[in-house]
Write an enzyme that holds these catalytic residues in place. Sequence first.
Site, PDB file in Angstrom:
ATOM      1  N   TRP A 101     -55.866 -38.896 -35.452  1.00 21.54           N
ATOM      2  CA  TRP A 101     -56.327 -37.832 -36.350  1.00 21.54           C
ATOM      3  C   TRP A 101     -55.241 -36.820 -36.624  1.00 21.54           C
ATOM      4  O   TRP A 101     -55.037 -36.397 -37.768  1.00 21.54           O
ATOM      5  CB  TRP A 101     -57.589 -37.166 -35.810  1.00 21.54           C
ATOM      6  CG  TRP A 101     -58.720 -38.147 -35.689  1.00 21.54           C
ATOM      7  CD1 TRP A 101     -59.367 -38.508 -34.541  1.00 21.54           C
ATOM      8  CD2 TRP A 101     -59.327 -38.913 -36.746  1.00 21.54           C
ATOM      9  NE1 TRP A 101     -60.313 -39.450 -34.823  1.00 21.54           N
ATOM     10  CE2 TRP A 101     -60.323 -39.716 -36.160  1.00 21.54           C
ATOM     11  CE3 TRP A 101     -59.122 -38.997 -38.121  1.00 21.54           C
ATOM     12  CZ2 TRP A 101     -61.119 -40.593 -36.891  1.00 21.54           C
ATOM     13  CZ3 TRP A 101     -59.910 -39.869 -38.868  1.00 21.54           C
ATOM     14  CH2 TRP A 101     -60.887 -40.655 -38.255  1.00 21.54           C
ATOM     15  N   ASP A 167     -58.655 -28.763 -34.855  1.00 14.59           N
ATOM     16  CA  ASP A 167     -59.624 -29.808 -35.190  1.00 14.59           C
ATOM     17  C   ASP A 167     -60.528 -29.994 -33.969  1.00 14.59           C
ATOM     18  O   ASP A 167     -60.128 -30.590 -32.976  1.00 14.59           O
ATOM     19  CB  ASP A 167     -58.877 -31.110 -35.526  1.00 14.59           C
ATOM     20  CG  ASP A 167     -59.830 -32.252 -35.900  1.00 14.59           C
ATOM     21  OD1 ASP A 167     -61.057 -32.076 -35.781  1.00 14.59           O
ATOM     22  OD2 ASP A 167     -59.319 -33.317 -36.315  1.00 14.59           O
ATOM     23  N   LYS A 191     -69.996 -35.876 -34.986  1.00 11.32           N
ATOM     24  CA  LYS A 191     -69.710 -36.203 -33.587  1.00 11.32           C
ATOM     25  C   LYS A 191     -70.629 -35.414 -32.658  1.00 11.32           C
ATOM     26  O   LYS A 191     -71.196 -35.970 -31.746  1.00 11.32           O
ATOM     27  CB  LYS A 191     -68.251 -35.880 -33.232  1.00 11.32           C
ATOM     28  CG  LYS A 191     -67.220 -36.465 -34.180  1.00 11.32           C
ATOM     29  CD  LYS A 191     -66.990 -37.947 -33.973  1.00 11.32           C
ATOM     30  CE  LYS A 191     -66.271 -38.621 -35.131  1.00 11.32           C
ATOM     31  NZ  LYS A 191     -64.971 -38.066 -35.486  1.00 11.32           N
TER      32      LYS A 191
HETATM   33  C1  PLP Z   1     -63.893 -38.319 -36.503  1.00 13.06           C
HETATM   34  C2  PLP Z   1     -62.775 -37.370 -36.489  1.00 13.06           C
HETATM   35  C3  PLP Z   1     -62.126 -36.973 -37.665  1.00 13.06           C
HETATM   36  C4  PLP Z   1     -62.461 -37.547 -39.019  1.00 13.06           C
HETATM   37  O1  PLP Z   1     -63.683 -37.083 -39.458  1.00 13.06           O
HETATM   38  P1  PLP Z   1     -64.255 -37.460 -40.917  1.00 13.06           P
HETATM   39  O2  PLP Z   1     -65.400 -36.516 -41.015  1.00 13.06           O
HETATM   40  O3  PLP Z   1     -64.641 -38.892 -40.867  1.00 13.06           O
HETATM   41  O4  PLP Z   1     -63.210 -37.195 -41.905  1.00 13.06           O
HETATM   42  C5  PLP Z   1     -61.110 -36.045 -37.565  1.00 13.06           C
HETATM   43  N1  PLP Z   1     -60.741 -35.534 -36.392  1.00 13.06           N
HETATM   44  C6  PLP Z   1     -61.340 -35.898 -35.227  1.00 13.06           C
HETATM   45  C7  PLP Z   1     -60.891 -35.287 -33.941  1.00 13.06           C
HETATM   46  C8  PLP Z   1     -62.381 -36.821 -35.250  1.00 13.06           C
HETATM   47  O5  PLP Z   1     -62.977 -37.177 -34.099  1.00 13.06           O
END
Ligand code: PLP
Length: 356
Positions: A101, A167, A191
């Site tokens: 990511w 993030d 998540k």
């Molecule tokens: C799943 C995830 C993403 C991507 O998320 P999307 O909503 O599918 O764009 C980005 N960063 C982390 C840490 C993730 O777990």
Amino acid sequence: MKKHNFYAGPAILPKSVIKQAAKGALNFNDSGLSVLEISHRTPDFDEVINSAQDLIKELYQLPDNYHVLFTTGGASSQFFMIPMNLLNQDETAYYINTGTWSTKAIAEAQRYGNLIELASSADQKFNYLPKFKVPSKGKYVHITSNNTIYGTQFHHFPKGDIPYVCDMSSDFLSRPIDVEQYGLIYAGAQKNLGPAGVTVVIVRDDMLGKVQRDIPTLLNYETFVKKNSMFNTPPVFPIYLSMLTLKWIKEKGGVEKIERMNKSKAKLLYKELDTNPLFKANIVNKRHRSLMNVTFDMTNASLKDAFLAEAEANGIVGIKGHRSVGGFRASIYNAMPRSSVKVLTELMSDFTKRKG
Ligand SMILES: *Cc1c(COP(=O)(O)O)cnc(C)c1O
């Protein structure tokens, strides 16, 4: 059969939240209408989006100079929205590269300014967390607090003069945070908060309005601030469900309590991995291990398929590792009950007694 849902994302949500959402999908607030078929410009929906914002502010104890926004396009769209909104072409941002990511975040941000990779764990397939110091000058330090795919998580954020942009997709509201360290926090809902379709952005006021470039209206954070995230139709159902999860977190006692529960679940699983000779945790350094995504493998590769089959037979789903890592991954987000983790560890221990 009862299912134990270890999927990494979209992922488990509290049963009570799913039930309330199902009710709201049929008859929202006794209106005789579904939450799916009312205007977002109604007092009823205003209350939904406002309480979602208020609950996030309350749970994280955000000071008044932080805004809570609901965007679309997933966390992945934040990879470009962040530098587009925060970084001038001649300014520098620092990125910590700890996995897939953050690698993607770096690739997008390179379009918008001067990027420096401050630290990286790419040399060892991202199976540890690199050390770094926050530089004294620069716009922000981008960090991925929890690395969903590899199973590492920062439990300590070095203090410094420039703000973190973080993030938090896979550990949002899983523990208390020191808010003042962050200029911006973002998290895709699917998540740890709600269904796919909404992304939460928490941004400090002074981060905004400082770039020269011309930003399209719907990609500009200031539009979301001014219009309460409703410049256009927001993802109403994901926001509604997220609001229900936020209420659930509050009812559970807030992020301190949630963290205690998360620690207890993770401890149970790591203990099994560290003591069972047939299994091993991917992340060797205990201080780098994620409390959300526990990655592991078997010491005897020829037994993997048999274990996976037994897991499935016991209602355990979603433990296959990410395709780029292999092995196994058990995602044990906020909504995962300890009892389900126990089912997994008991199967591991029983499996070893029979086949080890
Ligand atoms: C799943 C995830 C993403 C991507 O998320 P999307 O909503 O599918 O764009 C980005 N960063 C982390 C840490 C993730 O777990």
